[in-house]
Write a protein that holds these residues in place. Structure first.
Motif, PDB file in Angstrom:
ATOM      1  N   HIS A  60      -0.451   4.685  -0.049  1.00 49.95           N
ATOM      2  CA  HIS A  60      -1.017   5.787   0.758  1.00 49.95           C
ATOM      3  C   HIS A  60      -0.519   7.150   0.254  1.00 49.95           C
ATOM      4  O   HIS A  60       0.007   7.959   1.019  1.00 49.95           O
ATOM      5  CB  HIS A  60      -0.676   5.594   2.240  1.00 49.95           C
ATOM      6  N   TRP A 103      -7.779   2.654   1.771  1.00 48.44           N
ATOM      7  CA  TRP A 103      -8.371   3.849   2.363  1.00 48.44           C
ATOM      8  C   TRP A 103      -8.617   4.980   1.364  1.00 48.44           C
ATOM      9  O   TRP A 103      -9.179   6.011   1.727  1.00 48.44           O
ATOM     10  CB  TRP A 103      -7.547   4.321   3.556  1.00 48.44           C
ATOM     11  N   TYR A 104      -8.264   4.794   0.088  1.00 46.92           N
ATOM     12  CA  TYR A 104      -8.618   5.788  -0.916  1.00 46.92           C
ATOM     13  C   TYR A 104     -10.130   5.940  -1.033  1.00 46.92           C
ATOM     14  O   TYR A 104     -10.638   6.982  -1.464  1.00 46.92           O
ATOM     15  CB  TYR A 104      -8.066   5.398  -2.292  1.00 46.92           C
ATOM     16  N   ARG A 152       1.648  13.832   3.975  1.00 47.95           N
ATOM     17  CA  ARG A 152       1.484  12.390   4.196  1.00 47.95           C
ATOM     18  C   ARG A 152       2.231  11.948   5.448  1.00 47.95           C
ATOM     19  O   ARG A 152       1.688  11.207   6.281  1.00 47.95           O
ATOM     20  CB  ARG A 152       2.002  11.655   2.954  1.00 47.95           C
ATOM     21  N   THR A 208      -4.588   0.640  -2.315  1.00 50.72           N
ATOM     22  CA  THR A 208      -4.591   1.247  -0.987  1.00 50.72           C
ATOM     23  C   THR A 208      -6.051   1.404  -0.573  1.00 50.72           C
ATOM     24  O   THR A 208      -6.749   2.303  -1.051  1.00 50.72           O
ATOM     25  CB  THR A 208      -3.879   2.610  -0.989  1.00 50.72           C
ATOM     26  N   LEU A 258       2.261   2.437   7.767  1.00 53.65           N
ATOM     27  CA  LEU A 258       1.699   2.713   6.453  1.00 53.65           C
ATOM     28  C   LEU A 258       2.609   3.612   5.620  1.00 53.65           C
ATOM     29  O   LEU A 258       2.459   3.690   4.400  1.00 53.65           O
ATOM     30  CB  LEU A 258       0.324   3.366   6.593  1.00 53.65           C
ATOM     31  N   LEU A 291       0.333  10.346   8.909  1.00 50.63           N
ATOM     32  CA  LEU A 291       0.470   8.919   9.223  1.00 50.63           C
ATOM     33  C   LEU A 291       1.453   8.630  10.351  1.00 50.63           C
ATOM     34  O   LEU A 291       1.579   7.474  10.761  1.00 50.63           O
ATOM     35  CB  LEU A 291       0.895   8.159   7.958  1.00 50.63           C
ATOM     36  N   GLU A 311       0.823  -1.211   0.000  1.00 54.40           N
ATOM     37  CA  GLU A 311       0.000   0.000   0.000  1.00 54.40           C
ATOM     38  C   GLU A 311       0.860   1.266   0.000  1.00 54.40           C
ATOM     39  O   GLU A 311       1.753   1.421   0.821  1.00 54.40           O
ATOM     40  CB  GLU A 311      -0.923  -0.018   1.219  1.00 54.40           C
TER      41      GLU A 311
END
Length: 432
Positions: free
Chosen positions: A178, A256-257, A188, A254, A200, A192, A176
């Motif tokens: 992210h 969570w998109y 980013r 990924t 991540l 995270l 992934e």
């Protein structure tokens, strides 16, 4: 031959290293009788990390699902000795006995829930409000080359699909990434860098290691430099695509998109004719997997707020939000660039599904794709420093083959009657 005593000492070393920074004290130190839940305070995700670490220690796949899952659910607990006996048996090509402390009795199948616990449209509206408004304006640069995006909520089989796709020489399918939810690499990093989400960050570094033959230190230093320069995530995608030289397609999976339509809109805005694979799973299949994997610990911070919502409702809301957002985007994408795949088909007939996917992408099918446990370095099933840091579904490491039972195992635990009406209606529209 491996003796149980010798294996046990190495197992104790692995567990001690895994829990080094934990606030756990065991009187007299770890022994054969030490229990992972009762004494060390393991959660399901910790069992998975332990399994990965032990397999790394002995440099072989052991199939830990046979130790840790009995009767379709996790065992209540397991001792150091039971782990050592299992490992020694597998290393000696034996078949170890089931653990002595299986989960007690059969889980009662849930056939109904109170109306107050059913997911409604109003609950979904409230859930949407947990996710922040993002500044995702374009940086004004030309579009990146074509890429493939796998769209699915978590616990829907996207890690398995990603690893299967990574077995094709025409695809580059890293863990992934992210990237899309953030305009810059610095944003980013800031978002995270939190407990249970900092791992991540590592998917991009692991991708760079594979692409360029770099070690972890060099890859991490390169990412840090990109962050300090204020590089946009769109530009970072170009750093990933450049070494592919147009000969391989980048695959970004990924999960969570899917929490925000604006994130998904970036795909067509930032890439030339991107391809979409919409991976769907029965909502209760996702719910059950979500609960087993302690997913609340792995949610983005904004989604992990308690709000009085139980894990089942949280999982269902995530599924519903994901499917609504994904289907909204699908209306804006030409049919030739959109493929829907069912997880249930993938685990029952992997070759047939993979052939469909390859035809869709426009590449030849390769037989190596259908065995996810072959050539695991190429498939990037480890993290930057260890396999237990892989950005994706760590439960992949418990198994040693695709398990078709995963398609229907949820039926032992739930009836579809527990789902809210919006979920049932959308599931039916998706073919369930």
């Amino acid at each position: 031959m491996y003796t149980v005593d010798a294996v046990e000492q190495r197992v104790i070393g692995v567990i001690a290293d895994l829990t080094r920074d934990w606030d756990v004290e065991i009187e007299g130190g770890m022994t054969s009788d030490t229990t992972m839940v009762g004494d060390v305070d393991f959660a399901s995700i910790d069992f998975i990390q332990m399994a990965v670490a032990i397999e790394s220690e002995f440099k072989t796949k052991l199939g830990f699902q046979d130790l840790l899952m009995q009767g379709g659910k996790y065992v209540d607990d397991v001792t150091v000795r039971q782990i050592a006996e299992f490992v020694a048996g597998r290393l000696n090509n034996g078949v170890p006995a089931a653990p002595a402390s299986p989960a007690v009795g059969e889980t009662q199948r849930v056939t109904s829930v109170p109306e107050a616990q059913r997911v409604t449209a109003a609950m979904l509206d409230s859930f949407r409000g947990r996710f922040p408004v993002r500044d995702l304006h374009d940086d004004g640069t030309p579009k990146n080359e074509r890429a493939v995006f796998v769209l699915s909520p978590p616990r829907s089989g996207s890690t398995l699909l990603r690893i299967l796709l990574a077995g094709n020489s025409r695809l580059f399918a890293p863990p992934e990434l992210h990237l899309l939810p953030y305009r810059t690499m610095a944003e980013r990093r800031k978002a995270l860098t939190r407990p249970h989400t900092d791992h991540l960050l590592e998917g991009v570094a692991r991708a760079l290691m594979q692409l360029n033959g770099w070690d972890a230190a060099r890859a991490l230093a390169f990412v840090a430099d990109c962050e300090q320069q204020g590089m946009t995530t769109k530009a970072f995608y170009r750093e990933l695509q450049a070494p592919l030289q147009g000969e391989r397609l980048l695959v970004d999976k990924t999960p969570w998109y899917i929490v925000d339509v604006d994130i998904l809109k970036r795909i067509d805005r930032d890439f030339v004719d991107p391809l979409y694979i919409h991976l769907v799973r029965h909502p209760l299949g996702m719910v059950r997997s979500y609960e087993e994997s302690s997913m609340q610990r792995l949610l983005p911070p904004s989604a992990a707020q308690d709000g009085g919502i139980g894990s089942r409702e949280l999982a269902e809301l995530t599924w519903l939000l994901a499917q609504q957002n994904t289907l909204e985007i699908s209306k804006q994408v030409p049919a030739g660039r959109w493929l829907q795949v069912q997880y249930e088909d993938l685990v029952v007939e992997p070759e047939a599904v993979l052939r469909r996917v390859c035809d869709f992408i426009g590449i030849p099918y390769e037989s190596a794709m259908a065995n996810p446990y072959d050539d695991m370095d190429r498939r990037m099933t480890d993290g930057v420093a260890s396999a237990s840091r892989m950005s994706g579904d760590l439960k992949f490491h418990l198994h040693n083959a695709i398990n078709p039972d995963a398609a229907v195992r949820w039926k032992r635990f739930y009836s579809e009657d527990v789902l809210g009406s919006p979920t049932r209606e959308l599931a039916a529209a998706l073919g369930y």
